[in-house]
Design a protein around this motif. Structure first.
Motif, short mmCIF file in Angstrom:
data_model
loop_
_atom_site.label_atom_id
_atom_site.label_comp_id
_atom_site.label_asym_id
_atom_site.label_seq_id
_atom_site.Cartn_x
_atom_site.Cartn_y
_atom_site.Cartn_z
N ILE A 247 0.72 -1.37 -0.03
CA ILE A 247 -0.06 -0.04 0.22
C ILE A 247 1.00 1.36 -0.15
N ARG A 249 0.07 5.67 0.42
CA ARG A 249 -0.89 6.58 0.89
C ARG A 249 -0.69 7.87 0.26
N ILE A 261 1.06 -4.65 3.60
CA ILE A 261 -0.08 -4.87 4.26
C ILE A 261 -0.28 -6.01 5.35
N SER A 304 -8.93 -1.67 8.37
CA SER A 304 -7.91 -0.60 8.99
C SER A 304 -8.73 0.75 9.45
N GLY A 308 -5.45 3.05 6.37
CA GLY A 308 -4.18 2.14 6.04
C GLY A 308 -2.81 2.22 6.54
#
Length: 412
Positions: A247, A249, A261, A304, A308
């Motif tokens: 991931i 962000r 993750i 989450s 995240g």
């Protein structure tokens, strides 16, 4: 560098809790409910495949590819209105498209503005194609077609697109980009990367950014819009050929360093062609994915509560001959619906289940039985009101069409 190809199927540090939940109790055949799947008359002709579902403000959109003959195809869509599909509309036709069971066109809508894409061949090499956008604003009479997303000009692979509404009338788009691979095949020397950009209602592409310089080459991407900003999830690729889900962000306008993750530790020398799916409500995020460490296939789900940055421990959804091809709907911060495929003998089943963040799951529902070949593609799922809608490719004697159905939320 080892070559990357399609597998038989189908440097990062994890932050936050990562202790895996115990295996969920198997769902027995006597628990499976079938009668609550409601068939919906499909708007699609025979010779069609590659469905994509999108939840719009006033219903849902279904897009697909219809192959007219060996050299000509058309990209079409229909709208769900009052519980039925409208007459299909053709977005664009083409004779030089890349049509593939795993890398399929999509459609999205933002305040009446429509954005879609197809993959157009850029050379005679098998994996040499560009992403072309098609846009119809809420003031346009017709589609503006064949608009560029990327302008690198390389005869390489570009695809596995995710498109989402973003801000008032724009779109957030992420994709796998092969401009550094050096050729139009999976035997290349360079690395696949993942990029993102914003597409304005006039077709202008803004704020293109490189998210990760080395990724798995042919797994679907996914993204979601949190209160902090967009998040992008994809199958990463380390130098040691670990291909777990990562991931990145956007926080305060900047993209974070990618991280796994969960540390599955799946080492595989070819792409499994099985990407994750994510969904978000505010800063609540859920992600479903497929992994097969030690040749033990599994579908997992994580929640989450902070967009995240950290994830709960994974919940095991299925390890019963699953082949992945997941989809996901987040209902609220505690509950999600997951769909996936499992093989049963020479056939397959689309299954779905409601999952609580605590790990509690509803009884599994068989949406449909279908073939297990690649031709059946990736089943789609979306939520409209109190119904979960499904679309999938059905293949009978090499003739394909698309079927649709729905399940009431209360039946999960």
């Amino acid at each position: 560098m080892k070559s990357v190809g399609y597998a038989a199927m189908g440097s990062l540090v994890l932050m936050g809790s990562c202790k895996e939940f115990p295996k969920q109790e198997e769902v027995s055949n006597t628990q499976i409910k079938k009668e609550i799947v409601n068939p919906l008359v499909s708007p699609v002709k025979s010779g069609s495949s590659l469905p994509s579902l999108f939840t719009a403000n006033d219903g849902a959109l279904l897009s697909w590819v219809h192959e007219i003959n060996d050299s000509l195809a058309e990209f079409k869509f229909a709208r769900l209105s009052a519980g039925e599909w409208t007459e299909p509309e053709t977005i664009v036709q083409g004779s030089d498209w890349f049509i593939n069971w795993a890398d399929f066109p999509t459609i999205a809508e933002n305040n009446g503005n429509l954005l879609s894409h197809v993959l157009k061949k850029s050379s005679k090499e098998t994996f040499s194609y560009d992403i072309q956008l098609h846009l119809k604003s809420n003031t346009d009479v017709s589609w503006r077609t064949n608009l560029p997303l990327h302008t690198d000009g390389t005869k390489t692979e570009h695809g596995f697109v995710t498109m989402l509404p973003y801000n008032e009338d724009a779109f957030f788009v992420t994709w796998l980009d092969g401009r550094n691979t050096g050729g139009g095949g999976h035997g290349h020397e360079g690395d696949m990367n993942i990029r993102a950009a914003e597409v304005a209602v006039d077709g202008t592409v803004n704020n293109e950014v490189l998210l990760d310089a080395k990724t798995c080459s042919c797994c679907q991407t996914t993204a979601a819009i949190t209160d902090n900003g967009p998040v992008v999830l994809y199958r990463d690729r380390t130098d040691a050929e670990i291909r777990d889900i990562a991931i990145t962000r956007q926080v305060n306008g900047k993209w974070t360093e990618p991280k796994f993750i969960f540390d599955d530790g799946w080492e595989i020398n070819g792409c499994p062609v099985n990407g994750p799916k994510a969904d978000a409500i505010n800063n609540n995020l859920a992600v479903a994915w497929f992994t097969a460490v030690n040749n033990e296939p599994k579908v997992k789900l994580v929640f989450s509560l902070d967009g995240g940055e950290n994830f709960d421990a994974p919940i095991l959804i299925s390890d019963n001959t699953t082949i992945g091809r997941v989809d996901l709907i987040l209902l609220d911060k505690e509950n999600a619906i997951v769909s996936w495929m499992e093989t049963v003998g020479q056939e397959a089943q689309i299954k779905t289940v409601k999952v609580n963040r605590s790990g509690e799951m509803s009884k599994a529902i068989i949406v449909s039985k279908l073939g297990a070949s690649r031709k059946t593609g990736f089943p789609q799922m979306t939520l409209v009101g109190d119904k979960v809608y499904f679309a999938w490719t059905d293949v009978t004697e090499d003739l394909s069409t698309i079927k649709t159905a729905y399940i009431f939320l209360n039946d999960f």
